[in-house]
Design a protein around this motif. Structure first.
Motif, PDB file in Angstrom:
ATOM      1  N   MET A 113       0.850  -1.203   0.000  1.00  0.00           N
ATOM      2  CA  MET A 113       0.000   0.000   0.000  1.00  0.00           C
ATOM      3  C   MET A 113       0.879   1.245   0.000  1.00  0.00           C
ATOM      4  SD  MET A 113      -3.083  -0.848   2.670  1.00  0.00           S
ATOM      5  CE  MET A 113      -1.939  -1.242   4.009  1.00  0.00           C
ATOM      6  N   PRO A 114       0.755   2.094  -1.009  1.00  0.00           N
ATOM      7  CA  PRO A 114       1.553   3.322  -1.034  1.00  0.00           C
ATOM      8  C   PRO A 114       1.162   4.283   0.095  1.00  0.00           C
ATOM      9  CG  PRO A 114       0.696   2.794  -3.208  1.00  0.00           C
ATOM     10  CD  PRO A 114       0.010   1.893  -2.246  1.00  0.00           C
ATOM     11  N   GLN A 115       2.155   5.018   0.552  1.00  0.00           N
ATOM     12  CA  GLN A 115       1.935   6.073   1.546  1.00  0.00           C
ATOM     13  C   GLN A 115       1.721   7.388   0.813  1.00  0.00           C
ATOM     14  OE1 GLN A 115       5.309   7.380   4.139  1.00  0.00           O
ATOM     15  NE2 GLN A 115       4.035   6.541   5.763  1.00  0.00           N
ATOM     16  N   ILE A 116       0.815   8.203   1.323  1.00  0.00           N
ATOM     17  CA  ILE A 116       0.488   9.451   0.626  1.00  0.00           C
ATOM     18  C   ILE A 116       1.248  10.637   1.211  1.00  0.00           C
ATOM     19  CG2 ILE A 116      -1.833   8.595   0.138  1.00  0.00           C
ATOM     20  CD1 ILE A 116      -2.834  10.805   2.172  1.00  0.00           C
ATOM     21  N   THR A 117       1.455  11.628   0.360  1.00  0.00           N
ATOM     22  CA  THR A 117       1.746  12.989   0.785  1.00  0.00           C
ATOM     23  C   THR A 117       0.492  13.801   0.500  1.00  0.00           C
ATOM     24  OG1 THR A 117       4.104  12.776   0.298  1.00  0.00           O
ATOM     25  CG2 THR A 117       3.206  15.006   0.405  1.00  0.00           C
ATOM     26  N   ALA A 134      -5.066  11.868   6.875  1.00  0.00           N
ATOM     27  CA  ALA A 134      -3.892  12.417   7.543  1.00  0.00           C
ATOM     28  C   ALA A 134      -2.652  12.242   6.674  1.00  0.00           C
ATOM     29  CB  ALA A 134      -3.681  11.724   8.886  1.00  0.00           C
ATOM     30  N   PRO A 135      -1.667  13.143   6.821  1.00  0.00           N
ATOM     31  CA  PRO A 135      -0.394  12.948   6.144  1.00  0.00           C
ATOM     32  C   PRO A 135       0.187  11.579   6.507  1.00  0.00           C
ATOM     33  CG  PRO A 135      -0.484  15.115   7.175  1.00  0.00           C
ATOM     34  CD  PRO A 135      -1.684  14.367   7.664  1.00  0.00           C
ATOM     35  N   ASP A 136       0.757  10.918   5.530  1.00  0.00           N
ATOM     36  CA  ASP A 136       1.383   9.608   5.695  1.00  0.00           C
ATOM     37  C   ASP A 136       0.389   8.469   5.866  1.00  0.00           C
ATOM     38  OD1 ASP A 136       3.862  10.891   5.532  1.00  0.00           O
ATOM     39  OD2 ASP A 136       3.960  11.177   7.698  1.00  0.00           O
ATOM     40  N   ASP A 137      -0.913   8.731   5.672  1.00  0.00           N
ATOM     41  CA  ASP A 137      -1.861   7.622   5.570  1.00  0.00           C
ATOM     42  C   ASP A 137      -1.487   6.739   4.386  1.00  0.00           C
ATOM     43  OD1 ASP A 137      -3.542   8.021   7.722  1.00  0.00           O
ATOM     44  OD2 ASP A 137      -5.046   9.159   6.598  1.00  0.00           O
ATOM     45  N   MET A 138      -1.924   5.495   4.445  1.00  0.00           N
ATOM     46  CA  MET A 138      -1.779   4.601   3.307  1.00  0.00           C
ATOM     47  C   MET A 138      -3.026   4.684   2.440  1.00  0.00           C
ATOM     48  SD  MET A 138       1.170   3.256   3.672  1.00  0.00           S
ATOM     49  CE  MET A 138       2.422   2.841   4.902  1.00  0.00           C
ATOM     50  N   ILE A 139      -2.855   4.451   1.144  1.00  0.00           N
ATOM     51  CA  ILE A 139      -3.988   4.366   0.235  1.00  0.00           C
ATOM     52  C   ILE A 139      -4.128   2.910  -0.185  1.00  0.00           C
ATOM     53  CG2 ILE A 139      -2.572   5.113  -1.748  1.00  0.00           C
ATOM     54  CD1 ILE A 139      -5.193   6.416  -2.852  1.00  0.00           C
ATOM     55  N   GLU A 140      -5.283   2.331   0.103  1.00  0.00           N
ATOM     56  CA  GLU A 140      -5.480   0.889  -0.046  1.00  0.00           C
ATOM     57  C   GLU A 140      -6.576   0.600  -1.065  1.00  0.00           C
ATOM     58  OE1 GLU A 140      -6.939  -2.965   2.632  1.00  0.00           O
ATOM     59  OE2 GLU A 140      -6.880  -0.945   3.514  1.00  0.00           O
ATOM     60  N   LEU A 141      -6.262  -0.213  -2.057  1.00  0.00           N
ATOM     61  CA  LEU A 141      -7.256  -0.618  -3.054  1.00  0.00           C
ATOM     62  C   LEU A 141      -8.293  -1.520  -2.404  1.00  0.00           C
ATOM     63  CD1 LEU A 141      -8.157  -0.628  -6.045  1.00  0.00           C
ATOM     64  CD2 LEU A 141      -6.709  -2.656  -6.348  1.00  0.00           C
ATOM     65  N   VAL A 142      -9.576  -1.145  -2.578  1.00  0.00           N
ATOM     66  CA  VAL A 142     -10.687  -1.898  -1.988  1.00  0.00           C
ATOM     67  C   VAL A 142     -11.436  -2.698  -3.046  1.00  0.00           C
ATOM     68  CG1 VAL A 142     -12.903  -1.666  -0.782  1.00  0.00           C
ATOM     69  CG2 VAL A 142     -10.964  -0.231  -0.112  1.00  0.00           C
ATOM     70  N   ASP A 143     -11.653  -2.114  -4.227  1.00  0.00           N
ATOM     71  CA  ASP A 143     -12.429  -2.797  -5.259  1.00  0.00           C
ATOM     72  C   ASP A 143     -12.069  -2.220  -6.623  1.00  0.00           C
ATOM     73  OD1 ASP A 143     -14.247  -4.530  -6.382  1.00  0.00           O
ATOM     74  OD2 ASP A 143     -16.017  -3.331  -5.892  1.00  0.00           O
ATOM     75  N   THR A 158       2.020  10.101  -4.494  1.00  0.00           N
ATOM     76  CA  THR A 158       2.464   8.768  -4.066  1.00  0.00           C
ATOM     77  C   THR A 158       3.580   8.290  -4.981  1.00  0.00           C
ATOM     78  OG1 THR A 158       0.837   7.693  -5.506  1.00  0.00           O
ATOM     79  CG2 THR A 158       0.205   8.009  -3.191  1.00  0.00           C
ATOM     80  N   LEU A 159       4.229   7.224  -4.550  1.00  0.00           N
ATOM     81  CA  LEU A 159       5.091   6.424  -5.401  1.00  0.00           C
ATOM     82  C   LEU A 159       4.465   5.042  -5.529  1.00  0.00           C
ATOM     83  CD1 LEU A 159       8.637   7.336  -4.028  1.00  0.00           C
ATOM     84  CD2 LEU A 159       7.821   7.756  -6.359  1.00  0.00           C
TER      85      LEU A 159
END
Length: 226
Positions: A1-5, A155-164, A90-91
């Motif tokens: 899961m990528p971390q966001i800015t 929040a900063p540094d949250d992860m972005i997670e694919l759900v569907d 993200t990366l």
């Protein structure tokens, strides 16, 4: 899961014009509420063409920055996230791997990919390269937008997670190629016209082309108008 800015921006004068814009985004260091029209504290100057429910959040891959530095040189604006007016950086996510309709968990919110980013002349002024909007359109390094399915705190540094994945075959790269490169491919246009998870504005491009047999002229948007 990528971390966001996470980034936001206020409306401010656009350099070398008599216009204002919210394209100048800065990294934030605290949690923000994400609602159906965007992040707390984020602003857009021209709501006819920017912002709104189908463009609530702009995501631009930081992966592209190295390619832009190769193309344009080491411009200061390309040294950190925010150069392209993005809210999420993200990366590890690009137009090749993300599809229209993909649903992601972003902190306490749920977001869905609604369309690609259509560059405009304000990006050209932002970067300071004469044909920047056209370069973005030509390369397909456009980024994309989310609609918000469930409001929540991000929040900063949250992860972005694919759900569907609702339409996994319709990657943003495929969509870009159909609309910008192979522009009168009838099979692709029929597919886009029936892609109900795609923002209505982009579906209408396909519908109009099928009806008229012509491609719309985007030069005004790219070069100096809305």
């Amino acid at each position: 899961m990528p971390q966001i800015t996470l980034l936001t921006g206020r409306i401010a004068p656009l350099p070398d014009t008599d216009q204002v814009s919210g394209i100048d985004k800065s990294v934030v260091d605290r949690p923000l509420q994400l609602g159906t029209t965007g992040l707390e504290g984020d602003e857009q100057a021209d709501l006819r063409v920017h912002g709104g429910p189908e463009k609530a959040v702009h995501h631009y891959p930081f992966d592209h920055y190295a390619a832009w530095r190769t193309d344009l040189g080491d411009l200061p604006i390309l040294s950190t996230a925010g150069g392209f007016g993005e809210n999420i950086s993200t990366l590890g996510m690009t137009e090749d791997t993300v599809s229209v309709g993909d649903i992601f968990r972003l902190g306490g919110a749920l977001v869905q990919v609604s369309q690609g980013r259509q560059p405009c002349w304000k990006l050209t002024r932002r970067i300071g390269v004469e044909d920047m909007a056209r370069r973005v359109q030509k390369t397909g390094r456009t980024g994309w937008y989310y609609r918000v399915l469930q409001a929540g705190q991000v929040a900063p540094d949250d992860m972005i997670e694919l759900v569907d994945r609702v339409a996994p075959d319709w990657t943003l790269h495929r969509l870009w190629h159909a609309l910008y490169i192979d522009r009168m491919n009838l099979r692709e246009l029929h597919g886009i016209a029936s892609l109900d998870v795609l923002a209505d504005g982009w579906r209408r491009y396909a519908i109009r082309r099928l009806e008229s047999g012509q491609v719309e002229d985007w030069s005004r948007r790219l070069e100096g108008g809305a």
